[in-house]
Design an enzyme around this catalytic site. Sequence first.
Site, mmCIF file in Angstrom:
data_model
loop_
_atom_site.group_PDB
_atom_site.id
_atom_site.type_symbol
_atom_site.label_atom_id
_atom_site.label_comp_id
_atom_site.label_asym_id
_atom_site.label_seq_id
_atom_site.Cartn_x
_atom_site.Cartn_y
_atom_site.Cartn_z
ATOM 1 N N ASP A 6 0.877 -1.176 0.000
ATOM 2 C CA ASP A 6 0.000 0.000 0.000
ATOM 3 C C ASP A 6 0.907 1.217 0.000
ATOM 4 O O ASP A 6 1.478 1.579 1.022
ATOM 5 C CB ASP A 6 -0.890 -0.029 1.250
ATOM 6 N N LYS A 68 3.039 11.675 -3.460
ATOM 7 C CA LYS A 68 2.174 10.790 -4.246
ATOM 8 C C LYS A 68 1.209 11.591 -5.115
ATOM 9 O O LYS A 68 0.832 11.158 -6.206
ATOM 10 C CB LYS A 68 1.403 9.860 -3.311
ATOM 11 N N GLU A 145 -7.347 0.732 -4.602
ATOM 12 C CA GLU A 145 -7.339 0.701 -3.135
ATOM 13 C C GLU A 145 -8.661 0.237 -2.533
ATOM 14 O O GLU A 145 -8.667 -0.612 -1.635
ATOM 15 C CB GLU A 145 -6.921 2.065 -2.588
ATOM 16 N N ASP A 168 -13.087 5.141 1.175
ATOM 17 C CA ASP A 168 -11.633 5.148 1.375
ATOM 18 C C ASP A 168 -11.098 6.581 1.305
ATOM 19 O O ASP A 168 -10.920 7.134 0.225
ATOM 20 C CB ASP A 168 -10.978 4.271 0.304
#
Length: 570
Positions: A6, A68, A145, A168
């Site tokens: 992850d 990211k 994800e 999420d």
Amino acid sequence: MIVGIDLGTTNSLVSVWENGAARLIPNSLGDVLTPSCVSVDEDGTILVGRAARERLQTHPDRSVAAFKRHMGSDRTTRLGKRAFRPEELSALILRALKEDAEAALGVPVLEAVITVPAYFSDAQRKATRAAGQLAGLKVERLLNEPTAAALAYGMHLRGSETRFLVFDLGGGTFDVSVLDLFENVMEVRASSGDNNLGGEDFVACLVERFFEEAKVPPHYRNDARFMGRLGAQVERAKRTLSDAPNATVRIVDGATEYRMELDEAALEKHCSALLARLRDPVERALRDAGMPLADLDNIVLAGGATRMPVVRRMVTRMFGRFPACELNPDEVVALGAAVQAGLKSRDAALDEVVMTDVAPYSLGVGIARQLDRNTISSGHFDPIIERNTVIPVSRVKRYSPTSEAQREVDIHVYQGEARMVKDNIELGRLHVALPPGAGVDNSVDVRFTYDVNGLLQVEATLVRTGETSTLLVEGNPGLLTEQEIAERFAALADLKIHPRERLDNRTLLARGERLYQQLRGQSREQMAHAIVRFEQALESQDARIVTPAAAEFRALIEHVERHSHLLPDD
């Protein structure tokens, strides 16, 4: 050995499917969460994880986090003497996780399943795969994800039949997926999201509020150290509100104190615009899935930002029920990645598990529309594969030239949901020469084939002749080519990385330096002496001296951190 990773905005985790179960692998400090931070020491050595996070405040010009969000772009970040692309910074995190896994498992780790936000674009997915290559990992499978969270949740409810939604909210991105679980088949019905909404945005919102409420002079916005300290204080206050009714954000600069009191009601008020943005992707996913809210059996939370009570209350109000909290939201995506790694390695314990996924974006071409006999309007988007189509999928549409004299067709491939191509993302172009003599009868069949790894193949076939041209959409403007990846892999291999066995001591020093900046007076002087003593112990390179010195220094740091309410900056 295949591991699951992850790769998060705030923290990253590595996991493995072992003995019929998913297991998280701790890093060299014993933590399963590795902060997604990179720092360059004064001697050019690379620090990754907690040691780098501690230096965000003390060495902001040499440290970076939340990169990211820039994946898929050509943005660079200068740390010390070297500039890094987002793929390279991510590769350093992936390399650290790879080494942690190899140390724990005792075997080489050559391949990884890496999770990405469901709403990551084609360019962002390609950049993530490139980061894996730069870290020395084979990355054939990218896993959405929320789908990973659903896999972990599905293992938790193995044998059940249920419909549920994965909510999420991570550090930098927000994803929603609606899923069906029946007879060990996990089917994603729809996905939606927002690539620019996460826990970091709540921190940024509160930082802005602090400047207004505490009447902080605007020139402090250009002070990297002040902003680093403020961001850390706001993050701490946000976390405090998960367990306490109120928190204080307090910064002391010289003789001036800046303070903001915060409680749940104030947090909800200040961040109301962000909370409102969470609703639209949920409604879009339910609409695309054709599933009314009442048909959902449960709501599954994933991502560290869902720990905020203000988010959980909003979710409860939105769905009219409490969300499922059986699984740790920080860990559920990594556990699902381990399940996918087990599926990929064809583990016998997972033979009966079937997983389907969907295309997160619509994929199509740019076309011209005939408005009347004399008017043609160009620049329109025509989807060939609609968003939330089950993948792998192959679809074809037929197109014709707009004039008798046309001798070629340029097929522009786009990704997005907007009506006009200028508002979507161009993925590539395919040039097709038309045979003479047929005019507008020179039709072209355009076929899109999209697989589970996010790879799009475009075929254009001339209907009259059967001649076919092919475009494999692998690159995007700003992304690294295979040659550039090879060159940067060699450059990263030459960088000095702090070894695992020394990282604990380096992290201790970084924690001490951060506390030194927060302390004043005699306490600050005592911390300075303690840092010098520990550095002298490290210089000896004698474990009989270093080990007790580290224990003593750690005890002092933990004592100061336990009494952090006494710090001037707290």
